[in-house]
Design an enzyme around this catalytic site. Structure first.
Site, PDB file in Angstrom:
ATOM      1  N   HIS A 125       8.154  -4.058  10.643  1.00  0.00           N
ATOM      2  CA  HIS A 125       7.827  -4.342   9.264  1.00  0.00           C
ATOM      3  C   HIS A 125       7.140  -5.576   9.258  1.00  0.00           C
ATOM      4  CE1 HIS A 125      11.410  -1.226   8.364  1.00  0.00           C
ATOM      5  NE2 HIS A 125      10.384  -0.903   8.754  1.00  0.00           N
ATOM      6  N   CYS A 136      -9.243  -9.692   0.532  1.00  0.00           N
ATOM      7  CA  CYS A 136     -10.477  -9.869   1.665  1.00  0.00           C
ATOM      8  C   CYS A 136      -9.729  -9.346   2.967  1.00  0.00           C
ATOM      9  CB  CYS A 136     -10.918 -11.148   1.646  1.00  0.00           C
ATOM     10  SG  CYS A 136      -9.894 -12.398   2.062  1.00  0.00           S
ATOM     11  N   CYS A 187     -11.128 -15.728  -0.284  1.00  0.00           N
ATOM     12  CA  CYS A 187     -11.824 -15.271  -1.267  1.00  0.00           C
ATOM     13  C   CYS A 187     -11.542 -15.901  -2.744  1.00  0.00           C
ATOM     14  CB  CYS A 187     -11.624 -13.657  -1.279  1.00  0.00           C
ATOM     15  SG  CYS A 187      -9.956 -13.108  -1.750  1.00  0.00           S
ATOM     16  N   GLY A 225      22.290  -3.455  15.699  1.00  0.00           N
ATOM     17  CA  GLY A 225      22.425  -4.119  14.432  1.00  0.00           C
ATOM     18  C   GLY A 225      21.746  -3.187  13.302  1.00  0.00           C
TER      19      GLY A 225
HETATM   20 ZN   LIG Z   1      -8.616 -13.184   0.133  1.00  0.00          ZN
END
Ligand SMILES: [Zn+2]
Length: 282
Positions: A125, A136, A187, A225
């Site tokens: 995960h 981006c 970005c 667990g």
């Molecule tokens: Zn970015």
């Protein structure tokens, strides 16, 4: 420490026999990190939690929800980064160093397996120690983001009672709305996401395939667990059972995989794993 009933003692023997054969692949869940102070919201007390986990749909479609997530996460991160591996994590590291474990698949996003000495950890995960930009694709370290967030929020830091396993915290909405989020360094867009799989999000296919391959090479699949509530972990138990690979489960309380398990130990990981490591890893 509670007195172990005879059934736990004999199942511990059976577990030790399986692990001694080697090539064990571990599948771990939130129950392994509760002793490190990270609550298990799917465990016994999970239904009592006030805060529902962020979903992928809310995170991506609701800028305000995303903003509030980051505000809670900013506070929760301070506790998350102070979490330390516990005796269970360290015992897993010792068993691996003794050559008994192959890889590990973990559903946890806390990085505590690695901190406890384990290598070859597949983070099913994802991990909270990184961010990914939804615009981006830039992947960056969370620690660097935290420095930028602290600079942007010098006075944001109310007391927090508890954190969730995905690293966020309980705060009133009016406090959350005062938080200042920063943009992606690649970005500039306000589209940063922790590099973890949210509820409602699919685990990347190549990651799932790598985990299936690992399970296929296993001598034993050892579940630690996890109540195996979600299919993202349970499918590896089904896969192992289908291939005739022995399944062992150590968990407090029943799990969805109990019917598939060859060995079942219903006892605290903080007792079982150190005992196992003492027997098999000197
Ligand atoms: Zn970015």
């Amino acid at each position: 420490m509670t007195l172990a009933p005879p059934a736990v003692g004999s199942s511990l023997d059976a577990l030790a026999d399986l692990v001694a054969d080697g090539d064990v692949v571990v599948l771990s869940g939130a129950g392994l990190s509760t002793d490190s102070g990270i609550p298990d919201y799917r465990g016994a007390t999970g239904s009592l939690r006030r805060h529902t986990p962020m979903t992928y749909q809310t995170f991506t479609r609701d800028p305000r929800g995303r903003h509030r997530y980051w505000a809670r996460s900013f506070v929760g991160w301070r506790q998350m980064r102070e979490a330390r591996p516990n005796d269970g994590h360290r015992a897993v590291g010792r068993l691996q160093a003794a050559g008994l474990l192959g890889g590990l698949i973990t559903q946890n996003v806390d990085g505590l397996h690695q901190a406890g000495g384990a290598t070859d950890v597949f983070e099913l995960h994802g991990g909270l120690d990184r961010t990914v930009c939804l615009g981006c694709g830039d992947v960056a370290g969370r620690a660097a983001l935290d420095e930028r967030l602290r600079a942007a929020n010098p006075h944001f830091g109310p007391r927090v009672e508890e954190i969730n396993p995905d690293g966020d915290a309980e705060l009133p909405d009016e406090v959350l709305d005062g938080f200042v989020m920063v943009g992606c360094l690649g970005c500039g867009e306000d589209l940063l996401k922790p590099d973890v799989v949210f509820f409602g999000e699919t685990v990347p296919r190549d990651r799932v395939d790598a985990c299936f391959s690992l399970v296929e090479q296993a001598g034993t699949l050892l579940v630690l667990g996890s109540s195996l509530t979600v299919m993202s972990g349970y499918r590896f138990v089904l896969h192992a059972a289908k291939l005739g690979i022995p399944v062992a489960i150590v968990n407090v309380g029943p799990t969805r995989g109990d019917g598939k398990a060859d060995v079942r130990v219903d006892a605290p990981l903080g007792e079982v794993l150190p005992a196992l490591a003492a027997r098999l890893a000197g």
